[in-house]
Write a protein that holds these residues in place. Sequence first.
Motif, PDB file in Angstrom:
ATOM      1  N   HIS A 250      -9.520  20.156  -6.007  1.00 29.77           N
ATOM      2  CA  HIS A 250     -10.839  19.825  -5.457  1.00 29.77           C
ATOM      3  C   HIS A 250     -11.537  18.808  -6.350  1.00 29.77           C
ATOM      4  CE1 HIS A 250     -14.817  20.302  -3.702  1.00 29.77           C
ATOM      5  NE2 HIS A 250     -15.286  20.426  -4.926  1.00 29.77           N
ATOM      6  N   PHE A 251     -12.136  17.806  -5.719  1.00 26.79           N
ATOM      7  CA  PHE A 251     -12.927  16.806  -6.444  1.00 26.79           C
ATOM      8  C   PHE A 251     -14.277  16.635  -5.750  1.00 26.79           C
ATOM      9  CE2 PHE A 251      -8.519  15.614  -7.294  1.00 26.79           C
ATOM     10  CZ  PHE A 251      -8.533  15.435  -8.668  1.00 26.79           C
ATOM     11  N   GLU A 252     -15.310  16.462  -6.557  1.00 25.31           N
ATOM     12  CA  GLU A 252     -16.619  16.146  -6.004  1.00 25.31           C
ATOM     13  C   GLU A 252     -16.620  14.687  -5.537  1.00 25.31           C
ATOM     14  OE1 GLU A 252     -18.995  18.206  -5.475  1.00 25.31           O
ATOM     15  OE2 GLU A 252     -18.073  19.923  -6.487  1.00 25.31           O
ATOM     16  N   PRO A 253     -17.483  14.353  -4.561  1.00 23.51           N
ATOM     17  CA  PRO A 253     -17.558  12.952  -4.102  1.00 23.51           C
ATOM     18  C   PRO A 253     -17.862  12.001  -5.254  1.00 23.51           C
ATOM     19  CG  PRO A 253     -18.775  14.395  -2.622  1.00 23.51           C
ATOM     20  CD  PRO A 253     -18.387  15.236  -3.804  1.00 23.51           C
ATOM     21  N   VAL A 254     -17.221  10.837  -5.242  1.00 19.08           N
ATOM     22  CA  VAL A 254     -17.387   9.848  -6.315  1.00 19.08           C
ATOM     23  C   VAL A 254     -18.443   8.814  -5.917  1.00 19.08           C
ATOM     24  CG1 VAL A 254     -16.228   8.059  -7.677  1.00 19.08           C
ATOM     25  CG2 VAL A 254     -14.996  10.151  -7.048  1.00 19.08           C
ATOM     26  N   PRO A 255     -19.486   8.634  -6.723  1.00 23.72           N
ATOM     27  CA  PRO A 255     -20.485   7.599  -6.409  1.00 23.72           C
ATOM     28  C   PRO A 255     -19.853   6.213  -6.401  1.00 23.72           C
ATOM     29  CG  PRO A 255     -21.269   9.073  -8.149  1.00 23.72           C
ATOM     30  CD  PRO A 255     -19.819   9.384  -7.939  1.00 23.72           C
ATOM     31  N   LYS A 256     -20.407   5.342  -5.600  1.00 22.65           N
ATOM     32  CA  LYS A 256     -19.883   3.976  -5.477  1.00 22.65           C
ATOM     33  C   LYS A 256     -19.799   3.289  -6.828  1.00 22.65           C
ATOM     34  CE  LYS A 256     -18.690   0.588  -2.579  1.00 22.65           C
ATOM     35  NZ  LYS A 256     -17.549   0.701  -1.651  1.00 22.65           N
ATOM     36  N   SER A 257     -20.781   3.569  -7.685  1.00 17.54           N
ATOM     37  CA  SER A 257     -20.844   2.901  -8.991  1.00 17.54           C
ATOM     38  C   SER A 257     -19.714   3.311  -9.936  1.00 17.54           C
ATOM     39  CB  SER A 257     -22.190   3.203  -9.655  1.00 17.54           C
ATOM     40  OG  SER A 257     -22.346   4.604  -9.830  1.00 17.54           O
ATOM     41  N   LEU A 258     -19.030   4.435  -9.621  1.00 21.85           N
ATOM     42  CA  LEU A 258     -17.971   4.929 -10.519  1.00 21.85           C
ATOM     43  C   LEU A 258     -16.566   4.738  -9.953  1.00 21.85           C
ATOM     44  CD1 LEU A 258     -19.541   8.305 -11.760  1.00 21.85           C
ATOM     45  CD2 LEU A 258     -19.498   6.095 -12.941  1.00 21.85           C
ATOM     46  N   GLU A 259     -16.453   4.084  -8.827  1.00 17.07           N
ATOM     47  CA  GLU A 259     -15.143   3.951  -8.182  1.00 17.07           C
ATOM     48  C   GLU A 259     -14.126   3.210  -9.041  1.00 17.07           C
ATOM     49  OE1 GLU A 259     -15.577   2.263  -4.308  1.00 17.07           O
ATOM     50  OE2 GLU A 259     -16.377   4.115  -3.434  1.00 17.07           O
ATOM     51  N   LYS A 260     -14.590   2.274  -9.894  1.00 19.02           N
ATOM     52  CA  LYS A 260     -13.662   1.532 -10.762  1.00 19.02           C
ATOM     53  C   LYS A 260     -13.499   2.190 -12.126  1.00 19.02           C
ATOM     54  CE  LYS A 260     -14.399  -2.962  -8.558  1.00 19.02           C
ATOM     55  NZ  LYS A 260     -14.778  -4.383  -8.743  1.00 19.02           N
ATOM     56  N   VAL A 261     -14.262   3.263 -12.347  1.00 21.23           N
ATOM     57  CA  VAL A 261     -14.190   3.962 -13.635  1.00 21.23           C
ATOM     58  C   VAL A 261     -13.199   5.117 -13.569  1.00 21.23           C
ATOM     59  CG1 VAL A 261     -15.505   5.289 -15.338  1.00 21.23           C
ATOM     60  CG2 VAL A 261     -16.563   3.325 -14.184  1.00 21.23           C
ATOM     61  N   VAL A 262     -13.244   5.874 -12.494  1.00 25.85           N
ATOM     62  CA  VAL A 262     -12.387   7.051 -12.363  1.00 25.85           C
ATOM     63  C   VAL A 262     -10.917   6.628 -12.276  1.00 25.85           C
ATOM     64  CG1 VAL A 262     -14.190   8.384 -11.226  1.00 25.85           C
ATOM     65  CG2 VAL A 262     -12.617   7.031  -9.841  1.00 25.85           C
ATOM     66  N   PRO A 263      -9.984   7.551 -12.574  1.00 27.46           N
ATOM     67  CA  PRO A 263      -8.555   7.216 -12.459  1.00 27.46           C
ATOM     68  C   PRO A 263      -8.203   6.769 -11.045  1.00 27.46           C
ATOM     69  CG  PRO A 263      -8.864   9.338 -13.553  1.00 27.46           C
ATOM     70  CD  PRO A 263     -10.199   8.940 -13.022  1.00 27.46           C
ATOM     71  N   HIS A 264      -7.329   5.770 -10.958  1.00 30.51           N
ATOM     72  CA  HIS A 264      -6.939   5.259  -9.636  1.00 30.51           C
ATOM     73  C   HIS A 264      -5.456   4.924  -9.646  1.00 30.51           C
ATOM     74  CE1 HIS A 264      -6.868   3.250  -5.849  1.00 30.51           C
ATOM     75  NE2 HIS A 264      -6.547   2.091  -6.385  1.00 30.51           N
ATOM     76  N   LEU A 265      -4.697   5.639  -8.804  1.00 32.60           N
ATOM     77  CA  LEU A 265      -3.254   5.423  -8.725  1.00 32.60           C
ATOM     78  C   LEU A 265      -2.937   4.297  -7.752  1.00 32.60           C
ATOM     79  CD1 LEU A 265      -0.284   6.295  -9.265  1.00 32.60           C
ATOM     80  CD2 LEU A 265      -0.519   7.830  -7.290  1.00 32.60           C
ATOM     81  N   ALA A 266      -2.162   3.324  -8.237  1.00 29.26           N
ATOM     82  CA  ALA A 266      -1.641   2.256  -7.376  1.00 29.26           C
ATOM     83  C   ALA A 266      -0.135   2.450  -7.258  1.00 29.26           C
ATOM     84  CB  ALA A 266      -1.956   0.888  -7.970  1.00 29.26           C
ATOM     85  N   VAL A 267       0.384   2.315  -6.043  1.00 31.51           N
ATOM     86  CA  VAL A 267       1.811   2.499  -5.766  1.00 31.51           C
ATOM     87  C   VAL A 267       2.365   1.187  -5.219  1.00 31.51           C
ATOM     88  CG1 VAL A 267       3.529   3.878  -4.535  1.00 31.51           C
ATOM     89  CG2 VAL A 267       1.349   4.918  -5.213  1.00 31.51           C
ATOM     90  N   SER A 268       3.455   0.715  -5.792  1.00 29.34           N
ATOM     91  CA  SER A 268       3.984  -0.596  -5.402  1.00 29.34           C
ATOM     92  C   SER A 268       4.487  -0.609  -3.965  1.00 29.34           C
ATOM     93  CB  SER A 268       5.109  -1.020  -6.356  1.00 29.34           C
ATOM     94  OG  SER A 268       6.190  -0.086  -6.305  1.00 29.34           O
ATOM     95  N   GLU A 269       5.053   0.515  -3.491  1.00 31.22           N
ATOM     96  CA  GLU A 269       5.548   0.605  -2.110  1.00 31.22           C
ATOM     97  C   GLU A 269       5.221   1.987  -1.557  1.00 31.22           C
ATOM     98  OE1 GLU A 269       9.625  -1.425  -1.390  1.00 31.22           O
ATOM     99  OE2 GLU A 269       9.724  -0.675  -3.445  1.00 31.22           O
ATOM    100  N   VAL A 270       4.591   2.022  -0.385  1.00 29.57           N
ATOM    101  CA  VAL A 270       4.287   3.308   0.238  1.00 29.57           C
ATOM    102  C   VAL A 270       5.050   3.502   1.545  1.00 29.57           C
ATOM    103  CG1 VAL A 270       2.004   3.522  -0.828  1.00 29.57           C
ATOM    104  CG2 VAL A 270       2.248   2.347   1.377  1.00 29.57           C
ATOM    105  N   ASP A 271       5.675   2.446   2.038  1.00 27.56           N
ATOM    106  CA  ASP A 271       6.466   2.532   3.267  1.00 27.56           C
ATOM    107  C   ASP A 271       7.781   1.783   3.026  1.00 27.56           C
ATOM    108  OD1 ASP A 271       7.491   2.735   5.778  1.00 27.56           O
ATOM    109  OD2 ASP A 271       5.766   1.889   6.823  1.00 27.56           O
ATOM    110  N   ILE A 272       8.834   2.562   2.771  1.00 28.19           N
ATOM    111  CA  ILE A 272      10.120   1.974   2.401  1.00 28.19           C
ATOM    112  C   ILE A 272      11.121   2.152   3.540  1.00 28.19           C
ATOM    113  CG2 ILE A 272      12.048   2.097   0.779  1.00 28.19           C
ATOM    114  CD1 ILE A 272      10.084   3.153  -1.299  1.00 28.19           C
ATOM    115  N   ASP A 273      11.664   1.042   3.997  1.00 31.03           N
ATOM    116  CA  ASP A 273      12.670   1.072   5.061  1.00 31.03           C
ATOM    117  C   ASP A 273      14.025   0.724   4.454  1.00 31.03           C
ATOM    118  OD1 ASP A 273      14.173   0.989   7.337  1.00 31.03           O
ATOM    119  OD2 ASP A 273      12.941  -0.487   8.389  1.00 31.03           O
TER     120      ASP A 273
END
Length: 364
Positions: A250-273
């Motif tokens: 569970h996570f509390e809603p993230v304020p707009k001002s903190l969207e670049k501060v909180v951890p953020h996972l980037a995935v190089s490929e999410v749809d692999i054929d």
Amino acid sequence: MNKLILPSLLFLIALFHYGLADAQELERQLLFWENRTINIGTTLEENGHVELEFFGLNQTDSLIVISDIITDCGCTTVFYSKDTIYQSKIGSVKVNFDPDHRGGPFTKMIVVRTNQDIYGDTLYLQGFNIPFPDDLETAYPYRVQDIGLRLPAVNMGNVYTNEPKSKYIELYNFGTDSLMLSAIANDLPDFLKINLFPNALGPNQRGLLHLEYDAYLKNDFGYVEDALILDFHNKPEPVTLRLMANIFEHFEPVPKSLEKVVPHLAVSEVDIDLKDINSKQVVKRNIKLSNQGAEELFIRKVVSNCECMEVVVDKSVLQNGESAELQLRFDPKGRRGIDHRHINIFTNDPINPVRTIVIRSSVK
């Protein structure tokens, strides 16, 4: 003559609207209710009436008298204080609820009107009613040692780490002896609590098992399965059920001002054929994971939906800008035709805590 009547009529209409507006501006003197909504939980129809009480405190400087109560269902009857409720005193509304044959969740409305509030103050009675089945054999087809259940498994559904989730399970005692949970039943995993209502279930009587599942103490994510072992007095063997849950952090809603501060996972490929592959060909693929947030990213768990697919991540903690490699190994042995698999990645990214990678292929 008409010229005299028209102005008089307009004057009367204006006076009426003025009085109506003035009445609407009167301050409503309301009772302060300890609870505006009471949830009585799960009820069994055969147990009959359920009684409960709402308490209202007079915090105003006016004398309040409950003048009338309206309910939206004949299954709900009320008794209330008819005496004057003085300042700082408490009045009560007693509610008697009679479960009917209709099953499922219910919300009953109770409107309390007083001498200081002609519009009425609304209270709510909520719960879940289980009607008595017409055919017990059909209703409880899964039978273990004279204990009847609807299913051999308990699915808790989605469970979040911020609070335990409860569920009631019906059971019927087809035996000739009373049914009670033994002391051994208390020797359960920390994340699970079980109670039987009533404590002793007589012959040919229906009861409820109350399960409380704490996902935080379970300390796992995604789909999990355990054996739920129930020990009863006078039963030679315990009753074992499958216990399933889908756990999310569970996570509390993230304020707009903190969207670049909180951890953020980037995935190089999410749809692999993978396109056309041979059933005897093991396929390997590397996928890049990175943290684009300022705070540390924790990779909680990575899991696939098939034993045919192995996934390994070389790091579980990523700093800002740091990357990890997810190694995928897919063995399509024994498969034919179009095949869809997926990988779930659970992290402390509060905006997207679960990322899914879809793996598509056509197995020849």
